[in-house]
Design a protein around this motif. Structure first.
Motif, PDB file in Angstrom:
ATOM      1  N   ASN A 179       0.809  -1.212   0.000  1.00 24.63           N
ATOM      2  CA  ASN A 179       0.000   0.000   0.000  1.00 24.63           C
ATOM      3  C   ASN A 179       0.846   1.266   0.000  1.00 24.63           C
ATOM      4  N   MET A 196       0.667   1.683 -10.157  1.00 31.43           N
ATOM      5  CA  MET A 196      -0.574   1.023 -10.555  1.00 31.43           C
ATOM      6  C   MET A 196      -1.561   2.012 -11.168  1.00 31.43           C
ATOM      7  N   THR A 197      -1.585   3.245 -10.675  1.00 29.95           N
ATOM      8  CA  THR A 197      -2.458   4.268 -11.253  1.00 29.95           C
ATOM      9  C   THR A 197      -2.047   4.599 -12.677  1.00 29.95           C
ATOM     10  N   LEU A 198      -0.735   4.655 -12.908  1.00 33.16           N
ATOM     11  CA  LEU A 198      -0.226   4.933 -14.256  1.00 33.16           C
ATOM     12  C   LEU A 198      -0.326   3.731 -15.180  1.00 33.16           C
ATOM     13  N   GLY A 199      -0.696   2.577 -14.645  1.00 29.38           N
ATOM     14  CA  GLY A 199      -0.827   1.385 -15.460  1.00 29.38           C
ATOM     15  C   GLY A 199       0.484   0.706 -15.802  1.00 29.38           C
ATOM     16  N   ASN A 241       3.898   2.068  -5.087  1.00 26.13           N
ATOM     17  CA  ASN A 241       3.059   1.065  -5.737  1.00 26.13           C
ATOM     18  C   ASN A 241       1.739   1.661  -6.211  1.00 26.13           C
ATOM     19  N   LYS A 242       1.153   2.525  -5.408  1.00 26.05           N
ATOM     20  CA  LYS A 242      -0.102   3.154  -5.816  1.00 26.05           C
ATOM     21  C   LYS A 242       0.085   4.004  -7.071  1.00 26.05           C
ATOM     22  N   LEU A 243       1.184   4.745  -7.142  1.00 25.30           N
ATOM     23  CA  LEU A 243       1.442   5.576  -8.314  1.00 25.30           C
ATOM     24  C   LEU A 243       1.681   4.725  -9.555  1.00 25.30           C
ATOM     25  N   ASP A 284       0.580  -4.270 -12.745  1.00 30.39           N
ATOM     26  CA  ASP A 284      -0.756  -4.795 -12.459  1.00 30.39           C
ATOM     27  C   ASP A 284      -0.937  -5.159 -10.993  1.00 30.39           C
TER      28      ASP A 284
END
Length: 296
Positions: free
Chosen positions: A139, A147-150, A143-145, A153
């Motif tokens: 979390n 995953m947001t940018l794709g 990792n959030k950034l 996965d």
């Protein structure tokens, strides 16, 4: 009318005055650097036991243990692997950054120079703790950034991995690479680039054929600094790598303060110092040869 400049050797009085002025610095260097290193080398040949402590005898047991045990080979290999990767990253990002900084004008140049050297004003421990918060497990903000940018996965593990250590070390050492390359760019005549452009050379050709060969000594100097500091770093590998993912510096620390095996820790520290000295001396020889080829 030409004036001849004589280069007379210094007199005996000037020599004595120079030695007198240098004596305090020499004494300080001897007391702070030479004597501790000599004591560490001597300590590495002493014996140690859990119940008998340190025995001032001359033995090779610690050195033989380091050579024979693959555990120590893995520690040193990880140390130099992480340092080399951090050096490559700083070179890949630091060289273009220094080139762009050198071409800036006015207040923007001073502002971005402050941004580059600003992290040096903050403790490396504080910066590393900042990276630990960014990584922060599944979390974490990193990792959030991503995953947001794709870009990914599923969450990627950064803490307690070599990847996290390399990223944190590259960030901590980036100013040294940028400043070394920027200093080399200060000696580059901009008219040479303008002349190449006026003769029809493209921008990439100018950078590849004119700029890079002349700033390569600066790149190599920065690489030496970054590699040496990364290989001997303690705070960043200790925080990001944790207790299990050790490097040579954290291994020597554990031997000194956890197992209390000071002779073995001294042997690890001396071996790391010898390896870094050999690498630095070899790299300096390469840089000097590069300078000779440039100005031949």
């Amino acid at each position: 009318m030409s004036a001849a400049i004589s280069a007379d050797p210094p007199s005996a009085g000037e020599t004595r005055a120079g030695l007198t002025l240098a004596l305090p610095a020499l004494m300080l260097f001897t007391g702070v650097v030479v004597l501790p290193l000599a004591m560490t080398v001597m300590l590495s040949f002493h014996d140690w036991g859990q119940y008998k402590g340190i025995e001032p005898v001359f033995i090779l047991k610690n050195w033989i243990e380091i050579v024979d045990d693959p555990y120590y080979a893995e520690m040193f290999w990880r140390t130099f692997r992480v340092a080399a990767l951090a050096t490559l990253i700083t070179a890949a990002f630091g060289v273009p950054e220094a080139y762009i900084l050198n071409r800036m004008q006015g207040p923007w140049k001073g502002l971005f120079l402050l941004v580059i050297i600003g992290p040096l004003l903050i403790s490396v421990v504080a910066r590393t703790l900042g990276w630990a918060l960014l990584f922060g497990g599944n979390n974490g903000l990193a990792n959030k950034l991503l995953m947001t940018l794709g870009l990914i996965d599923s969450p990627v593990r950064f803490m307690f991995t070599e990847t996290g250590m390399v990223i944190a070390l590259a960030h901590a050492m980036m100013p040294f690479m940028v400043l070394a390359v920027w200093t080399a760019l200060q000696r580059l005549d901009p008219q040479i680039e303008n002349a190449a452009l006026s003769l029809g050379a493209g921008s990439l050709t100018v950078v590849r054929r004119i700029v890079l060969p002349q700033i390569m000594p600066g790149v190599l100097s920065g690489a030496i600094i970054v590699f040496s500091l990364s290989a001997s770093a303690f705070a960043t590998p200790a925080i990001i790598g944790g207790r299990r993912l050790k490097v040579a510096a954290t291994l020597a620390y554990d031997e000194f303060l956890n197992t209390l095996n000071w002779p073995l820790g001294a042997a690890v520290a001396v071996l790391l110092l010898i390896a870094l000295v050999l690498i630095v001396v070899g790299s300096n020889a390469l840089i000097e040869r590069r300078y000779q080829e440039m100005f031949r």
